[in-house]
Design an enzyme around this catalytic site. Structure first.
Site, PDB file in Angstrom:
ATOM      1  N   LYS A 114    -135.914  81.644  59.902  1.00  0.00           N
ATOM      2  CA  LYS A 114    -135.097  81.440  61.104  1.00  0.00           C
ATOM      3  C   LYS A 114    -135.662  82.174  62.318  1.00  0.00           C
ATOM      4  O   LYS A 114    -135.548  81.697  63.443  1.00  0.00           O
ATOM      5  CB  LYS A 114    -133.644  81.871  60.866  1.00  0.00           C
ATOM      6  CG  LYS A 114    -132.890  80.891  59.984  1.00  0.00           C
ATOM      7  CD  LYS A 114    -131.397  81.072  60.093  1.00  0.00           C
ATOM      8  CE  LYS A 114    -130.675  80.015  59.276  1.00  0.00           C
ATOM      9  NZ  LYS A 114    -129.249  80.228  59.179  1.00  0.00           N
ATOM     10  N   LYS A 198    -135.979  71.126  53.719  1.00  0.00           N
ATOM     11  CA  LYS A 198    -134.537  71.127  53.454  1.00  0.00           C
ATOM     12  C   LYS A 198    -133.776  70.325  54.516  1.00  0.00           C
ATOM     13  O   LYS A 198    -134.138  70.386  55.692  1.00  0.00           O
ATOM     14  CB  LYS A 198    -134.080  72.594  53.487  1.00  0.00           C
ATOM     15  CG  LYS A 198    -132.745  72.862  52.873  1.00  0.00           C
ATOM     16  CD  LYS A 198    -132.411  74.340  52.952  1.00  0.00           C
ATOM     17  CE  LYS A 198    -132.099  74.786  54.354  1.00  0.00           C
ATOM     18  NZ  LYS A 198    -131.562  76.110  54.513  1.00  0.00           N
ATOM     19  N   LYS A 201    -129.076  71.524  59.633  1.00  0.00           N
ATOM     20  CA  LYS A 201    -128.334  71.281  60.879  1.00  0.00           C
ATOM     21  C   LYS A 201    -129.248  71.350  62.081  1.00  0.00           C
ATOM     22  O   LYS A 201    -128.992  70.743  63.106  1.00  0.00           O
ATOM     23  CB  LYS A 201    -127.288  72.379  61.087  1.00  0.00           C
ATOM     24  CG  LYS A 201    -126.200  72.432  60.085  1.00  0.00           C
ATOM     25  CD  LYS A 201    -125.431  73.759  60.233  1.00  0.00           C
ATOM     26  CE  LYS A 201    -124.405  73.899  59.139  1.00  0.00           C
ATOM     27  NZ  LYS A 201    -123.774  75.219  59.106  1.00  0.00           N
TER      28      LYS A 201
HETATM   29  P1  TYM Z   1    -124.591  77.519  55.783  1.00  0.00           P
HETATM   30  O1  TYM Z   1    -123.540  77.393  56.803  1.00  0.00           O
HETATM   31  O2  TYM Z   1    -126.023  77.452  56.211  1.00  0.00           O
HETATM   32  O3  TYM Z   1    -124.415  76.403  54.681  1.00  0.00           O
HETATM   33  C1  TYM Z   1    -123.172  76.201  54.029  1.00  0.00           C
HETATM   34  C2  TYM Z   1    -123.409  75.846  52.570  1.00  0.00           C
HETATM   35  O4  TYM Z   1    -124.199  74.653  52.470  1.00  0.00           O
HETATM   36  C3  TYM Z   1    -125.320  74.888  51.620  1.00  0.00           C
HETATM   37  N1  TYM Z   1    -126.461  74.076  52.091  1.00  0.00           N
HETATM   38  C4  TYM Z   1    -127.157  73.234  51.317  1.00  0.00           C
HETATM   39  N2  TYM Z   1    -127.048  72.908  50.026  1.00  0.00           N
HETATM   40  C5  TYM Z   1    -127.920  72.004  49.537  1.00  0.00           C
HETATM   41  N3  TYM Z   1    -128.887  71.391  50.289  1.00  0.00           N
HETATM   42  C6  TYM Z   1    -129.028  71.692  51.591  1.00  0.00           C
HETATM   43  N4  TYM Z   1    -129.960  71.084  52.324  1.00  0.00           N
HETATM   44  C7  TYM Z   1    -128.142  72.654  52.169  1.00  0.00           C
HETATM   45  N5  TYM Z   1    -127.995  73.175  53.416  1.00  0.00           N
HETATM   46  C8  TYM Z   1    -126.964  74.039  53.347  1.00  0.00           C
HETATM   47  C9  TYM Z   1    -125.589  76.374  51.730  1.00  0.00           C
HETATM   48  O5  TYM Z   1    -126.299  76.851  50.597  1.00  0.00           O
HETATM   49  C10 TYM Z   1    -124.197  76.937  51.825  1.00  0.00           C
HETATM   50  O6  TYM Z   1    -123.631  77.116  50.536  1.00  0.00           O
HETATM   51  N6  TYM Z   1    -124.805  82.404  54.774  1.00  0.00           N
HETATM   52  C11 TYM Z   1    -124.081  81.187  54.506  1.00  0.00           C
HETATM   53  C12 TYM Z   1    -122.616  81.269  54.855  1.00  0.00           C
HETATM   54  C13 TYM Z   1    -121.865  82.437  54.303  1.00  0.00           C
HETATM   55  C14 TYM Z   1    -121.419  82.613  52.970  1.00  0.00           C
HETATM   56  C15 TYM Z   1    -120.709  83.838  52.959  1.00  0.00           C
HETATM   57  C16 TYM Z   1    -121.556  81.844  51.817  1.00  0.00           C
HETATM   58  C17 TYM Z   1    -121.441  83.516  55.010  1.00  0.00           C
HETATM   59  N7  TYM Z   1    -120.732  84.361  54.216  1.00  0.00           N
HETATM   60  C18 TYM Z   1    -120.134  84.359  51.774  1.00  0.00           C
HETATM   61  C19 TYM Z   1    -120.975  82.359  50.627  1.00  0.00           C
HETATM   62  C20 TYM Z   1    -120.287  83.571  50.643  1.00  0.00           C
HETATM   63  C21 TYM Z   1    -124.673  80.067  55.338  1.00  0.00           C
HETATM   64  O7  TYM Z   1    -125.283  80.277  56.346  1.00  0.00           O
HETATM   65  O8  TYM Z   1    -124.365  78.824  54.906  1.00  0.00           O
END
Ligand code: TYM
Length: 333
Positions: A114, A198, A201
């Protein structure tokens, strides 16, 4: 055993099929299982680790909550809230950042991706982001954390932080060491334009992802334009090696249909991609279009969404403020 589930999604717009298949679909399944206590958080503090437009952020917080509900999470049966409404998250993140080691954070691959080439210009928040994530999880004594594969390293760090805190303050078992729930298959959905990247967004090409707000025509168009290879559909699963686009599209099909990859390969063996793409579009429209319509409907009722988030935040705050008091006592405040 009754499971305590916690997970979060960033309100940064363009929630997509990867978020759905890697995470939100599993939230719904866990929420439907009796005896699970589920907390799903719109992690708006995480969102501001990169620059956000305040008006857009507000809209995206509501849209993320709407996506949870439209996907099938019942707000009467789980806590849906946004992180910034519960101050214990920020407080715990600070305390845990004093327990975490720089060496641990330096290993985080997501920060490297990132931050890009110019790391010096990345925010400190982006660097310490996984510590806030650990605070999220540990404040609620979560036992299980459903996430996509890209969050695996962050969860390992969370486990290390929990164990070090317990050790440093001679309080074994104070923080529960959480288990990641990452599906064996389909936990990493790839871009429709490049099967080695991947689905994300932030990809500038909207054609690289199916957004959860896409309508039927957008879905049809994106599947039509999705990259394939010049060969026929594979005859067996071994033929998927070095065919990332075929593997990804078949994985999406399998995950939506709740069937394993082998069966999907069998279903289309030796056929033309065009036949498969038609079936894939039908299935995507069947599963995603109702969600997309429901998100749009919910977004028209901001008061309802704000009420859900407020109620959820109050419930979350009750749990988290108790835990932060205990944390502070252990630290000596
Ligand atoms: P974020 O917002 O990037 O993504 C949310 C969830 O979607 C999953 N994900 C994917 N899974 C499969 N293929 C993909 N291409 C893909 N893109 C995204 C992510 O693995 C995630 O589960 N750091 C985390 C948010 C967070 C969090 C937490 C999660 C903050 N605090 C506590 C669990 C527990 C994040 O940025 O997810």
């Amino acid at each position: 055993m009754n499971k305590k589930i916690f997970s979060g999604v960033q309100p940064t717009g363009n929630l997509h099929l990867g978020n759905y298949l890697g995470a939100i679909k599993n939230f719904v399944e866990l929420n439907n299982q009796k005896d699970n206590e589920c907390i799903f958080c719109v992690v708006d503090l995480h969102a501001i680790t990169v620059k956000q437009d305040p008006k857009e952020l507000k809209k995206n917080i509501r849209e993320t909550a709407a996506t949870f509900i439209a996907s099938g999470i019942d707000p009467n049966n789980s806590i849906i809230f946004n992180q910034s409404m519960v101050s214990a998250h920020s407080e715990a993140a600070w305390i845990l950042s004093c327990v975490s080691r720089i060496g641990w954070l330096n290993r985080m691959t997501q920060f490297k991706e990132k931050a890009g080439k110019d790391k010096e210009k990345a925010s400190i928040g982006l660097y310490s982001y996984p510590v806030l994530m650990a605070a999220d999880i540990l404040l609620y004594d979560a036992t299980h954390v459903p996430v996509g594969n890209d969050q695996k390293q962050h969860l390992e760090l969370c486990r290390d932080i929990a164990q070090k805190f317990n050790n440093d303050f001679s309080s074994p078992n104070f923080f529960k060491v959480p288990e990641p729930l990452i599906q064996k298959q389909f936990s990493r959905i790839m871009s429709l334009k490049d099967g080695t990247k991947k689905m994300s967004k932030s990809d500038p090409s909207n054609l690289s992802r199916i957004n959860l707000t896409d309508n039927k025509d957008e879905i049809l168009n994106k599947v039509k334009k999705a990259k394939t290879d010049p060969l026929q559909m594979p005859e067996n699963i071994k033929n998927l090696i070095e065919r990332p686009e075929a593997e990804n599209l078949l994985s999406i099909y399998s995950s939506l249909k709740n069937q394993n990859l082998e069966n999907s390969v069998k279903e289309f063996e030796g056929k033309n991609f065009s036949i498969f793409k038609e079936k894939l579009s039908d299935l995507l429209i069947e599963k995603i279009e109702p969600i997309s319509k429901e998100i749009k409907k919910l977004l028209n009722d901001e008061q309802y969404l704000d009420a859900i988030l407020l109620e959820g935040s109050n419930k979350a705050d009750k749990i988290a403020s108790k835990k932060i008091i205990e944390i502070k006592q252990l630290v000596g405040f």
